[in-house]
Write an enzyme that holds these catalytic residues in place. Structure first.
Site, PDB file in Angstrom:
ATOM      1  N   GLY A   1       0.776  -1.311   0.042  1.00 18.93           N
ATOM      2  CA  GLY A   1       0.035   0.201  -0.062  1.00 18.93           C
ATOM      3  C   GLY A   1       0.712   1.345   0.079  1.00 18.93           C
ATOM      4  O   GLY A   1       1.581   1.422  -0.987  1.00 18.93           O
TER       5      GLY A   1
ATOM      6  N   ASP B   1       8.944  -4.681 -13.488  1.00 13.97           N
ATOM      7  CA  ASP B   1       8.259  -3.846 -12.679  1.00 13.97           C
ATOM      8  C   ASP B   1       8.368  -2.493 -13.019  1.00 13.97           C
ATOM      9  O   ASP B   1       9.465  -1.957 -12.599  1.00 13.97           O
ATOM     10  CB  ASP B   1       8.774  -4.311 -11.290  1.00 13.97           C
ATOM     11  CG  ASP B   1       7.825  -3.455 -10.120  1.00 13.97           C
ATOM     12  OD1 ASP B   1       7.054  -2.507 -10.177  1.00 13.97           O
ATOM     13  OD2 ASP B   1       8.103  -4.011  -9.006  1.00 13.97           O
TER      14      ASP B   1
ATOM     15  N   SER C   1       6.433  -4.754  -1.664  1.00 15.27           N
ATOM     16  CA  SER C   1       6.004  -3.142  -2.000  1.00 15.27           C
ATOM     17  C   SER C   1       6.226  -2.349  -0.855  1.00 15.27           C
ATOM     18  O   SER C   1       7.405  -2.220  -0.385  1.00 15.27           O
ATOM     19  CB  SER C   1       4.696  -3.036  -2.695  1.00 15.27           C
ATOM     20  OG  SER C   1       4.492  -1.969  -3.543  1.00 15.27           O
ATOM     21  N   TRP C   2       5.257  -1.610  -0.659  1.00 12.94           N
ATOM     22  CA  TRP C   2       5.314  -0.754   0.746  1.00 12.94           C
ATOM     23  C   TRP C   2       5.767  -1.491   1.877  1.00 12.94           C
ATOM     24  O   TRP C   2       6.648  -1.066   2.602  1.00 12.94           O
ATOM     25  CB  TRP C   2       4.045   0.002   0.897  1.00 12.94           C
ATOM     26  CG  TRP C   2       3.882   0.557   2.541  1.00 12.94           C
ATOM     27  CD1 TRP C   2       2.987   0.056   3.475  1.00 12.94           C
ATOM     28  CD2 TRP C   2       4.917   1.682   2.866  1.00 12.94           C
ATOM     29  NE1 TRP C   2       3.396   0.761   4.506  1.00 12.94           N
ATOM     30  CE2 TRP C   2       4.309   1.469   4.381  1.00 12.94           C
ATOM     31  CE3 TRP C   2       5.598   2.300   2.399  1.00 12.94           C
ATOM     32  CZ2 TRP C   2       4.768   2.568   5.089  1.00 12.94           C
ATOM     33  CZ3 TRP C   2       6.150   3.479   3.613  1.00 12.94           C
ATOM     34  CH2 TRP C   2       5.580   3.310   4.621  1.00 12.94           C
TER      35      TRP C   2
ATOM     36  N   HIS D   1       5.340  -6.702 -10.833  1.00  9.98           N
ATOM     37  CA  HIS D   1       5.319  -6.254  -9.185  1.00  9.98           C
ATOM     38  C   HIS D   1       4.796  -7.304  -8.398  1.00  9.98           C
ATOM     39  O   HIS D   1       3.800  -7.341  -7.739  1.00  9.98           O
ATOM     40  CB  HIS D   1       4.399  -5.148  -9.092  1.00  9.98           C
ATOM     41  CG  HIS D   1       4.494  -4.230  -7.816  1.00  9.98           C
ATOM     42  ND1 HIS D   1       5.611  -3.768  -7.520  1.00  9.98           N
ATOM     43  CD2 HIS D   1       3.903  -3.914  -6.899  1.00  9.98           C
ATOM     44  CE1 HIS D   1       5.654  -2.847  -6.702  1.00  9.98           C
ATOM     45  NE2 HIS D   1       4.401  -3.227  -6.023  1.00  9.98           N
TER      46      HIS D   1
END
Length: 309
Positions: free
Chosen positions: A20, A251, A93-94, A279
């Site tokens: 996120g 990505d 990711s985050w 991703h």
């Protein structure tokens, strides 16, 4: 804060950090990255999203105090509550940014880090994903920029963050429009991923608002890790921490250069570039599972090798 555990109560602890910011744990597929017979698996919905309450859209007044340092403190509080001495820290990711930031802050509490779709949420990365990648999607970016309502000198991400953080009742419709425009852009820049599916990134309007509010808040502030607090500036703190980095060649949203730079600063780290994925994807998930299993086995061996007092 919502949290859950699964797997072996006496297993090697491993915590999963979702992406996120604001995506939440989802349906629980993250558990597949661990061995339930060997790991005590910990998952949590980060503050303001998922099943944690209040949702950030219902408590916009708390947004200024919601920082990466606050999330790290939440992780420490959860670790202490569960009576965990050290754990494997994983994220995507985050979640990889948060995992690395936590490890930098508390290396003594980390058995190892497994990060895929690697980000550090630096200014350079944020500017790429919100502006630079518009060179690949110029028509969609023009619409995204026009819908931002940015002021002169204001970055696109700052404009969306400002609008989504406005708590006034009269701004409700504008917040919804900003969340929709942000979601459309997110769906665009991930569209070159081999696993991409057409359509909105988030079907639910509340989730769109939660996601957009939290993403723009953290991105507009460089993850609250500026200058000498940035992850890449503090990799010396990870010199004794095993680190595995997993990233897809395709990505476009977060090019592999971030994982490469981390690997260069951490010569002891492993870097796996998945040529067929973007991703995230099944190969990255399997590599994550294998890395977590290796760290688990090593931690179990170390415990067995400790002599009796």
């Amino acid at each position: 804060m919502y949290w859950e555990t699964s797997g072996a109560p006496d297993g090697v602890p491993a915590v999963w950090l979702h992406g996120g910011p604001g995506s939440g744990l989802g349906a629980g597929g993250y558990r597949n990255r661990f061995d339930p017979a060997q790991n005590l698996v910990v998952g949590l919905d980060q503050r303001g999203c998922g099943r944690s309450r209040p949702l950030i859209v219902d408590d916009l007044g708390s947004l200024p105090g919601l920082t990466t340092q606050r999330l790290i403190a939440d992780l420490e509080a959860l670790r202490e509550h569960l009576g965990i001495e050290r754990w494997i820290v994983t994220g995507a990711s985050w979640g990889s940014t948060l995992a690395l930031a936590y490890a930098v802050a508390h290396p003594e509490r980390v058995i190892g880090v497994v990060a895929f779709a690697v980000t550090t949420t630096s200014r350079d990365e944020v500017d790429w994903i919100t502006e630079g990648v518009g060179r690949i999607f110029p028509k969609a970016w023009a619409a995204f920029e026009a819908a931002s309502g940015r002021h002169p000198g204001e970055r696109v991400v700052e404009a969306y963050a400002r609008r989504l953080a406005d708590p006034s009742e009269e701004a409700a419709d504008d917040r919804a429009r900003a969340a929709d425009a942000w979601d459309a852009w997110e769906s665009t820049h991930v569209s070159l991923d081999p696993a991409w599916q057409p359509g909105p990134l988030h079907e639910d309007s509340v989730q769109r608002a939660v996601f957009g509010t939290l993403v723009t808040h953290f991105w507009a502030h460089d993850a609250f890790l500026p200058g000498d607090e940035a992850i890449l500036a503090r990799t010396d703190r990870l010199a004794e921490v095993p680190v595995v980095l997993i990233h897809g060649r395709h990505d476009v949203s977060g090019p592999v250069i971030t994982a490469w730079r981390l690997h260069q600063r951490l010569p002891h780290s492993e870097l796996h570039v998945v040529e067929s994925e973007g991703h995230g994807g099944p190969v990255a998930v399997e590599l994550t599972r294998e890395a977590a299993a290796r760290l688990t086995a090593e931690a179990a061996r170390n415990v067995r090798d400790i002599p009796d007092a």
